[in-house]
Write an enzyme that holds these catalytic residues in place. Structure first.
Site, PDB file in Angstrom:
ATOM      1  N   GLU A 142       0.834  -1.203   0.000  1.00 58.56           N
ATOM      2  CA  GLU A 142       0.000   0.000   0.000  1.00 58.56           C
ATOM      3  C   GLU A 142       0.869   1.254   0.000  1.00 58.56           C
ATOM      4  OE1 GLU A 142      -2.540   0.393   3.393  1.00 58.56           O
ATOM      5  OE2 GLU A 142      -3.279   2.368   2.769  1.00 58.56           O
ATOM      6  N   HIS A 145      -4.843   6.279   0.439  1.00 61.85           N
ATOM      7  CA  HIS A 145      -4.745   4.923   0.983  1.00 61.85           C
ATOM      8  C   HIS A 145      -5.378   3.917   0.039  1.00 61.85           C
ATOM      9  CE1 HIS A 145      -3.476   5.946   5.159  1.00 61.85           C
ATOM     10  NE2 HIS A 145      -4.024   7.109   4.835  1.00 61.85           N
ATOM     11  N   GLU A 156      -9.721   5.988   0.287  1.00 61.65           N
ATOM     12  CA  GLU A 156      -9.367   4.567   0.194  1.00 61.65           C
ATOM     13  C   GLU A 156      -9.715   4.153  -1.242  1.00 61.65           C
ATOM     14  OE1 GLU A 156      -7.943   2.663   2.406  1.00 61.65           O
ATOM     15  OE2 GLU A 156      -8.319   3.530   4.390  1.00 61.65           O
TER      16      GLU A 156
END
Ligand code: ZN
Length: 321
Positions: free
Chosen positions: A148, A203, A285
């Site tokens: 990530e 993210h 996200e």
């Protein structure tokens, strides 16, 4: 430096490619936004969340979700990866006449590729106003090992290029230039000190296989210790709504099917990076690294370019009013 290919400048046919599904999704998001209230999401889907394993179950076996036809975006293909932009700070000489001239955007690439080697440091507790929590976390990864933290830096670099072309002054909270972190409280303070007009923390989630899609996390209203989000809740929501809409439009991917009730928007009060911010800020996200189909998108340079452009277009929309 390979953002000059076709992925960078999308073909003009993009608009005409918007099929009924994409339009429906956009309508869904808009409709959801209209009726959307404060949604206190259950924690546990974000890196900044308290507790170990917050990025989801690492033991989740990969599986093949049923096709959803929700991703007209380009599938991953060799040759579109493009090496991430240079990590050297860009020559911060924004276009003199860009529409965002005078605007400051801070991009916060979540985690740090080297956090894995500094677990003691990142486990140190820091005060986020409402409570104490870990300085930072390692973040998640795809089953293939794409971290990530590498994803967030890559998207941040692409966003920086897009936004600087619009005339913005862009700062990153970290650029792979620190041994670890920074801690979540410092990440917030970097945006505050820059007097940023908008801050976006990038993210990718670590939820279970089959959970797909992006979501934008908005700050909830908190007022405790150093945390006081009362002045930023509304502008942050506006920022988040603009980003969610642009993300659907540009990437063609659907809002999360597992959080946010289909709106792609979630409000949280447990994230230090939001609680300590005094300037408009959201987390994005971008997808779920633990789902094989989302992982394929997140691993594609062409898709990351779209994600970066979608987020950036949301920011531009917010800043231009
Ligand atoms: Zn994360």
């Amino acid at each position: 430096m390979s953002y000059t290919g076709p992925d960078f400048d999308p073909p003009p046919r993009r608009r005409s490619r918007r099929g009924p599904l994409t339009v429906a999704l956009a309508a869904l998001v808009c409709g959801g936004l209209l009726g959307w209230g404060v949604y206190a999401a259950a924690g546990g889907t974000d890196d900044d969340a308290a507790g170990a394993g917050a990025e989801g179950s690492p033991s989740a076996a990969p599986r093949t979700p049923s096709p959803t036809a929700s991703s007209p975006a380009a599938s991953p293909s060799a040759g579109d990866e493009g090496s991430p932009a240079s990590r050297a700070p860009s020559a911060s000489a924004p276009a003199a006449a860009g529409p965002l001239k005078g605007k400051v955007v801070v991009i916060d690439p979540g985690h740090n590729p080297a956090n894995f080697e500094h677990t003691a440091e990142i486990n140190r507790q820091v005060d986020v106003g409402t409570h104490r929590k870990e300085c930072d976390t390692t973040g998640t990864s795809t089953d293939d090992g794409y971290a990530e933290a590498e994803f967030t830096l890559d998207v941040a670099h692409r966003m920086r290029t897009v936004l600087e072309k619009q005339g913005a002054t862009v700062k990153l909270t970290q650029d792979g230039d620190r041994p670890f972190g920074p801690c979540v409280d410092e990440r917030a303070r970097i945006g505050n000190a820059a007097k940023a007009d908008a801050v976006v923390s990038i993210h990718a989630d670590g939820s279970g296989a089959g959970n797909r899609g992006f979501h934008v996390i908005l700050p909830g209203e908190v007022n405790a210790g150093e945390a006081d989000t009362r002045a930023i809740v509304e502008p942050s929501r506006e920022l988040g709504e603009r980003i969610a809409g642009a993300f659907v439009r540009v990437t063609g991917t659907a809002p999360s099917n597992y959080i946010g009730g289909g709106t792609g928007l979630v409000t949280r009060k447990d994230l230090g990076g939001l609680n300590l911010s005094t300037v408009p800020k959201v987390f994005v996200e971008c997808g779920n690294m633990r789902d094989s189909k989302d992982a394929a998108l997140l691993s594609s340079g062409a898709w990351r370019q779209k994600a970066a452009r979608g987020i950036s277009e949301g920011i531009v929309s917010f800043l231009r009013g």
